[in-house]
Design an enzyme around this catalytic site. Sequence first.
Site, PDB file in Angstrom:
ATOM      1  N   SER A 182       0.799  -1.219   0.000  1.00 35.77           N
ATOM      2  CA  SER A 182       0.000   0.000   0.000  1.00 35.77           C
ATOM      3  C   SER A 182       0.834   1.272   0.000  1.00 35.77           C
ATOM      4  O   SER A 182       0.349   2.312  -0.428  1.00 35.77           O
ATOM      5  CB  SER A 182      -0.957  -0.004   1.191  1.00 35.77           C
ATOM      6  OG  SER A 182      -0.275  -0.243   2.393  1.00 35.77           O
ATOM      7  N   HIS A 210      -5.407  -3.643  -2.107  1.00 36.95           N
ATOM      8  CA  HIS A 210      -5.211  -2.628  -3.164  1.00 36.95           C
ATOM      9  C   HIS A 210      -5.297  -3.227  -4.561  1.00 36.95           C
ATOM     10  O   HIS A 210      -5.241  -2.486  -5.545  1.00 36.95           O
ATOM     11  CB  HIS A 210      -3.868  -1.916  -2.985  1.00 36.95           C
ATOM     12  CG  HIS A 210      -3.921  -0.833  -1.967  1.00 36.95           C
ATOM     13  ND1 HIS A 210      -4.471   0.400  -2.225  1.00 36.95           N
ATOM     14  CD2 HIS A 210      -3.531  -0.795  -0.680  1.00 36.95           C
ATOM     15  CE1 HIS A 210      -4.397   1.152  -1.147  1.00 36.95           C
ATOM     16  NE2 HIS A 210      -3.829   0.445  -0.190  1.00 36.95           N
ATOM     17  N   LYS A 241     -11.961   0.035  -0.903  1.00 36.92           N
ATOM     18  CA  LYS A 241     -11.104   0.824  -1.785  1.00 36.92           C
ATOM     19  C   LYS A 241     -11.760   0.909  -3.155  1.00 36.92           C
ATOM     20  O   LYS A 241     -12.716   1.658  -3.316  1.00 36.92           O
ATOM     21  CB  LYS A 241      -9.695   0.234  -1.777  1.00 36.92           C
ATOM     22  CG  LYS A 241      -9.050   0.482  -0.409  1.00 36.92           C
ATOM     23  CD  LYS A 241      -7.691  -0.107  -0.220  1.00 36.92           C
ATOM     24  CE  LYS A 241      -7.130   0.386   1.124  1.00 36.92           C
ATOM     25  NZ  LYS A 241      -6.418  -0.650   1.851  1.00 36.92           N
TER      26      LYS A 241
HETATM   27  C1  LIG Z   1      -6.426  -0.772   3.323  1.00 38.32           C
HETATM   28  C2  LIG Z   1      -5.803  -2.099   3.575  1.00 38.32           C
HETATM   29  C3  LIG Z   1      -6.414  -3.012   4.433  1.00 38.32           C
HETATM   30  C4  LIG Z   1      -7.616  -2.630   5.246  1.00 38.32           C
HETATM   31  O1  LIG Z   1      -8.767  -2.550   4.468  1.00 38.32           O
HETATM   32  P1  LIG Z   1     -10.035  -1.737   5.051  1.00 38.32           P
HETATM   33  O2  LIG Z   1     -11.163  -2.329   4.295  1.00 38.32           O
HETATM   34  O3  LIG Z   1      -9.779  -0.303   4.783  1.00 38.32           O
HETATM   35  O4  LIG Z   1     -10.090  -2.038   6.513  1.00 38.32           O
HETATM   36  C5  LIG Z   1      -5.845  -4.264   4.569  1.00 38.32           C
HETATM   37  N1  LIG Z   1      -4.719  -4.596   3.905  1.00 38.32           N
HETATM   38  C6  LIG Z   1      -4.107  -3.746   3.068  1.00 38.32           C
HETATM   39  C7  LIG Z   1      -2.876  -4.168   2.347  1.00 38.32           C
HETATM   40  C8  LIG Z   1      -4.626  -2.465   2.886  1.00 38.32           C
HETATM   41  O5  LIG Z   1      -4.006  -1.618   2.083  1.00 38.32           O
END
Ligand SMILES: *Cc1c(COP(=O)(O)O)cnc(C)c1O
Length: 393
Positions: A182, A210, A241
């Site tokens: 990320s 992502h 996302k």
């Molecule tokens: C954003 C993210 C999460 C968490 O996801 P949410 O739905 O926002 O809680 C988990 N793992 C990675 C790699 C992320 O980038």
Amino acid sequence: MRADPLGFLAAELDALKQQGLYRRLRILEGEQKPKTTFDHRQVVNLSSNNYLGLTTHPKLREAAIEATRRFGVGSGSVRTIAGTMDIHMELERRLAAFKKTEAVVVFQSGFAANAGTVAAVLTKDDVVISDELNHASIIDGCRLSRAAIKVFPHKDADAARKVLRELPAAQRKLLITDGVFSMDGDLGAVPELCALAEEFGCIMMVDDAHASGVFGKNGRGTIDHFGVHGRVDIQVGTLSKAIGALGGYVAGSRTLIEFLYHRARPFLFSTSHPPAVAAACIAALDVLEQEPQVIDRLWENTGFFKAGLQALGFNTGLSESPITPVIAGDGALAMKLSDRLFEEGVFAQGIAFPTVAKDKARVRTIVTATHTRDELQFALDVFAKVGRELGII
Ligand SMILES: *Cc1c(COP(=O)(O)O)cnc(C)c1O
């Protein structure tokens, strides 16, 4: 009067201020859009994870409103008591078909999916072999499981193999990587790690937060992108996302999913999504299947913007995705870069230690399918101006 027992927190905040690392929350005054208003200033927004613009897609909006009219605003219970609605099951069936796995369980967030799953599957006698840049929710899940944690250098499958060779054959092992990292936007060593998992009998897990909606056919993720269907035992995705709403999910065997129904603590002890969320996610899957051109636009914009930053001479690291870091090095410099960009009309959040290494502070840019070329060119022009002003390029 007694002394404030939380006084030490104020001292820590003061220290952050002195290091130039104190952040106020930026307030979004309208919708999550590529050009929008934060803190009373109109900016080109390069900070959201709204890759496909689905947060404001008419089909998702309508689906959420319709579900609210029909089913109300809340589910009223945890899934395991009275909070499993038809629409939750429909979403899980749709996701399983999309991901080509036997079953899926949806959690309240990607964070809950990762932390809840790792903690449920492993015990203190087991071991996790984890990429050093894996997401915080994986790390928390590992800690909660009380399994031993062996970290391997970023993407280094040879190092992971050395770790695995040292471990007793009989010990249960979970090999885990992010699909897309990320903060750097590079891809995990998924095929190499799948081979290692097969050789050493590990459980293979990929966190595709992502990558969901971004990589693979119709946005199926890195498992599809790398052609490793059937070789990853636990796939995590997010609905927060690119999917534009909220939630996380685990895709895998029916046995895994039924086990998580019984043992994953966020599933057992925290209320399920409002029906509007589930309905919006189902509508998002329709969009991925019916309007895949939106993913093509995301990649066109990604190529344009990344090439533009590189031509200006910025250090964009090893990104292979719509996440492009602009690495400044020093934490205070990265925050200054972010602030100056904002004043000039571009919102790219500064990110410093402990989210990234102390000497790798950066602003992180994320383009979306819905940015226009004019907006991206404007952003590049501002990056050029501010980058020169601060001596970064
Ligand atoms: C954003 C993210 C999460 C968490 O996801 P949410 O739905 O926002 O809680 C988990 N793992 C990675 C790699 C992320 O980038």
